[in-house]
Design a protein around this motif. Structure first.
Motif, PDB file in Angstrom:
ATOM      1  N   LYS A 136      49.528  39.366  42.353  1.00 51.11           N
ATOM      2  CA  LYS A 136      49.306  38.750  43.667  1.00 51.11           C
ATOM      3  C   LYS A 136      47.948  39.193  44.186  1.00 51.11           C
ATOM      4  O   LYS A 136      47.593  40.359  44.088  1.00 51.11           O
ATOM      5  CB  LYS A 136      50.403  39.162  44.653  1.00 51.11           C
ATOM      6  N   ARG A 137      47.190  38.232  44.726  1.00 50.11           N
ATOM      7  CA  ARG A 137      45.881  38.550  45.315  1.00 50.11           C
ATOM      8  C   ARG A 137      45.904  38.135  46.774  1.00 50.11           C
ATOM      9  O   ARG A 137      46.300  37.003  47.094  1.00 50.11           O
ATOM     10  CB  ARG A 137      44.769  37.773  44.595  1.00 50.11           C
ATOM     11  N   ASN A 138      45.499  39.042  47.655  1.00 53.21           N
ATOM     12  CA  ASN A 138      45.436  38.735  49.087  1.00 53.21           C
ATOM     13  C   ASN A 138      43.992  38.444  49.468  1.00 53.21           C
ATOM     14  O   ASN A 138      43.093  39.235  49.169  1.00 53.21           O
ATOM     15  CB  ASN A 138      45.977  39.904  49.906  1.00 53.21           C
ATOM     16  N   LEU A 139      43.781  37.311  50.122  1.00 54.65           N
ATOM     17  CA  LEU A 139      42.441  36.868  50.491  1.00 54.65           C
ATOM     18  C   LEU A 139      42.409  36.486  51.959  1.00 54.65           C
ATOM     19  O   LEU A 139      43.432  36.102  52.527  1.00 54.65           O
ATOM     20  CB  LEU A 139      42.042  35.608  49.696  1.00 54.65           C
ATOM     21  N   VAL A 187      39.856  32.812  43.142  1.00 51.27           N
ATOM     22  CA  VAL A 187      40.451  33.619  42.067  1.00 51.27           C
ATOM     23  C   VAL A 187      40.011  33.161  40.677  1.00 51.27           C
ATOM     24  O   VAL A 187      40.171  33.908  39.717  1.00 51.27           O
ATOM     25  CB  VAL A 187      41.997  33.658  42.139  1.00 51.27           C
ATOM     26  N   THR A 188      39.479  31.937  40.567  1.00 46.12           N
ATOM     27  CA  THR A 188      39.086  31.458  39.235  1.00 46.12           C
ATOM     28  C   THR A 188      37.567  31.383  39.066  1.00 46.12           C
ATOM     29  O   THR A 188      37.025  31.737  38.024  1.00 46.12           O
ATOM     30  CB  THR A 188      39.681  30.068  38.947  1.00 46.12           C
ATOM     31  N   HIS A 189      36.852  30.930  40.110  1.00 44.10           N
ATOM     32  CA  HIS A 189      35.404  30.731  39.993  1.00 44.10           C
ATOM     33  C   HIS A 189      34.776  30.979  41.365  1.00 44.10           C
ATOM     34  O   HIS A 189      34.363  30.041  42.055  1.00 44.10           O
ATOM     35  CB  HIS A 189      35.124  29.294  39.516  1.00 44.10           C
ATOM     36  N   PRO A 190      34.698  32.246  41.820  1.00 41.22           N
ATOM     37  CA  PRO A 190      34.188  32.516  43.170  1.00 41.22           C
ATOM     38  C   PRO A 190      32.709  32.188  43.305  1.00 41.22           C
ATOM     39  O   PRO A 190      31.914  32.513  42.406  1.00 41.22           O
ATOM     40  CB  PRO A 190      34.448  34.008  43.360  1.00 41.22           C
ATOM     41  N   VAL A 191      32.343  31.553  44.396  1.00 46.10           N
ATOM     42  CA  VAL A 191      30.942  31.181  44.662  1.00 46.10           C
ATOM     43  C   VAL A 191      30.583  31.546  46.097  1.00 46.10           C
ATOM     44  O   VAL A 191      31.454  31.693  46.949  1.00 46.10           O
ATOM     45  CB  VAL A 191      30.699  29.666  44.451  1.00 46.10           C
ATOM     46  N   ARG A 192      29.280  31.687  46.329  1.00 41.04           N
ATOM     47  CA  ARG A 192      28.777  31.978  47.665  1.00 41.04           C
ATOM     48  C   ARG A 192      27.415  31.318  47.857  1.00 41.04           C
ATOM     49  O   ARG A 192      26.645  31.211  46.898  1.00 41.04           O
ATOM     50  CB  ARG A 192      28.565  33.486  47.865  1.00 41.04           C
ATOM     51  N   THR A 193      27.117  30.959  49.100  1.00 43.37           N
ATOM     52  CA  THR A 193      25.744  30.657  49.470  1.00 43.37           C
ATOM     53  C   THR A 193      25.102  31.984  49.849  1.00 43.37           C
ATOM     54  O   THR A 193      25.697  32.763  50.587  1.00 43.37           O
ATOM     55  CB  THR A 193      25.708  29.697  50.673  1.00 43.37           C
ATOM     56  N   VAL A 194      23.898  32.240  49.326  1.00 40.76           N
ATOM     57  CA  VAL A 194      23.206  33.493  49.644  1.00 40.76           C
ATOM     58  C   VAL A 194      22.173  33.224  50.729  1.00 40.76           C
ATOM     59  O   VAL A 194      21.379  32.278  50.621  1.00 40.76           O
ATOM     60  CB  VAL A 194      22.507  34.075  48.391  1.00 40.76           C
ATOM     61  N   THR A 210      47.865  34.492  50.263  1.00 39.65           N
ATOM     62  CA  THR A 210      48.330  35.215  49.079  1.00 39.65           C
ATOM     63  C   THR A 210      48.387  34.233  47.907  1.00 39.65           C
ATOM     64  O   THR A 210      49.005  33.168  48.016  1.00 39.65           O
ATOM     65  CB  THR A 210      49.729  35.816  49.309  1.00 39.65           C
ATOM     66  N   VAL A 211      47.718  34.605  46.838  1.00 38.49           N
ATOM     67  CA  VAL A 211      47.735  33.790  45.627  1.00 38.49           C
ATOM     68  C   VAL A 211      48.576  34.519  44.580  1.00 38.49           C
ATOM     69  O   VAL A 211      48.367  35.706  44.340  1.00 38.49           O
ATOM     70  CB  VAL A 211      46.313  33.571  45.064  1.00 38.49           C
ATOM     71  N   THR A 212      49.515  33.815  43.989  1.00 34.93           N
ATOM     72  CA  THR A 212      50.303  34.381  42.901  1.00 34.93           C
ATOM     73  C   THR A 212      49.769  33.835  41.584  1.00 34.93           C
ATOM     74  O   THR A 212      49.640  32.614  41.408  1.00 34.93           O
ATOM     75  CB  THR A 212      51.789  34.008  43.052  1.00 34.93           C
ATOM     76  N   LEU A 213      49.414  34.757  40.690  1.00 34.74           N
ATOM     77  CA  LEU A 213      48.900  34.375  39.376  1.00 34.74           C
ATOM     78  C   LEU A 213      49.898  34.825  38.315  1.00 34.74           C
ATOM     79  O   LEU A 213      50.480  35.909  38.422  1.00 34.74           O
ATOM     80  CB  LEU A 213      47.566  35.069  39.110  1.00 34.74           C
ATOM     81  N   GLU A 214      50.079  33.994  37.323  1.00 31.71           N
ATOM     82  CA  GLU A 214      50.910  34.359  36.167  1.00 31.71           C
ATOM     83  C   GLU A 214      50.076  34.152  34.925  1.00 31.71           C
ATOM     84  O   GLU A 214      49.608  33.026  34.666  1.00 31.71           O
ATOM     85  CB  GLU A 214      52.145  33.453  36.102  1.00 31.71           C
ATOM     86  N   SER A 215      49.807  35.222  34.215  1.00 29.21           N
ATOM     87  CA  SER A 215      48.941  35.174  33.032  1.00 29.21           C
ATOM     88  C   SER A 215      47.612  34.485  33.348  1.00 29.21           C
ATOM     89  O   SER A 215      47.119  33.667  32.574  1.00 29.21           O
ATOM     90  CB  SER A 215      49.645  34.443  31.884  1.00 29.21           C
TER      91      SER A 215
END
Ligand code: SF4
Length: 123
Positions: free
Chosen positions: A5-8, A47-54, A20-25
């Motif tokens: 589980k990931r809390n964002l 959780v898969t491809h994080p991006v940001r404007t800088v 809360t994101v639940t990931l399985e494998s």
């Protein structure tokens, strides 16, 4: 099968929903806590491809100000922020600078341009 589980905190609007994101494998199985679909999209990307404007500043030579505010034209992968900041810190431009000017093409090999976000006239 490993569950994680990931809390964002959603950053797509000022409400700042706790998600809360639940990931399985490594696969997203559930997204909870978002108040709208933008939160779901944000969480899946984060959780898969994080991006940001800088956003940052670049040194200006012979300008009415010593620096100009800048940003990446679009989002860049979050794990490239360090490389992008290193490139930003290595560059100096000469005034005048105009809002929207491309100060670097393809910053840190990301394929994204660095643009000025304000005018800096010549001194
Ligand atoms: S989930 Fe929707 S309402 Fe909540 S912070 Fe994100 S964008 Fe705003």
């Amino acid at each position: 099968m490993s569950e994680e589980k990931r809390n964002l905190t959603c950053i797509r609007c000022p409400m700042g929903c706790q998600i809360t994101v639940t990931l399985e494998s490594g696969e997203v199985r559930a997204v909870e806590g978002n108040s709208c679909p933008r939160g779901d999209e944000y969480a899946r990307n984060e959780v898969t491809h994080p991006v940001r404007t800088v956003t940052s500043t670049v040194r200006v030579r012979k300008g009415s100000l010593p620096v100009v505010s800048v940003k990446t034209q679009t989002d860049i992968p979050k794990d490239r922020i360090f490389d992008v900041m290193r490139d930003i810190n290595s560059v100096t431009v000469t005034a005048p600078v105009h809002i929207g000017d491309v100060l670097m093409e393809n910053i840190a090999g990301t394929g994204v341009a660095l643009v000025a976000t304000r005018d800096v006239p010549a001194a």
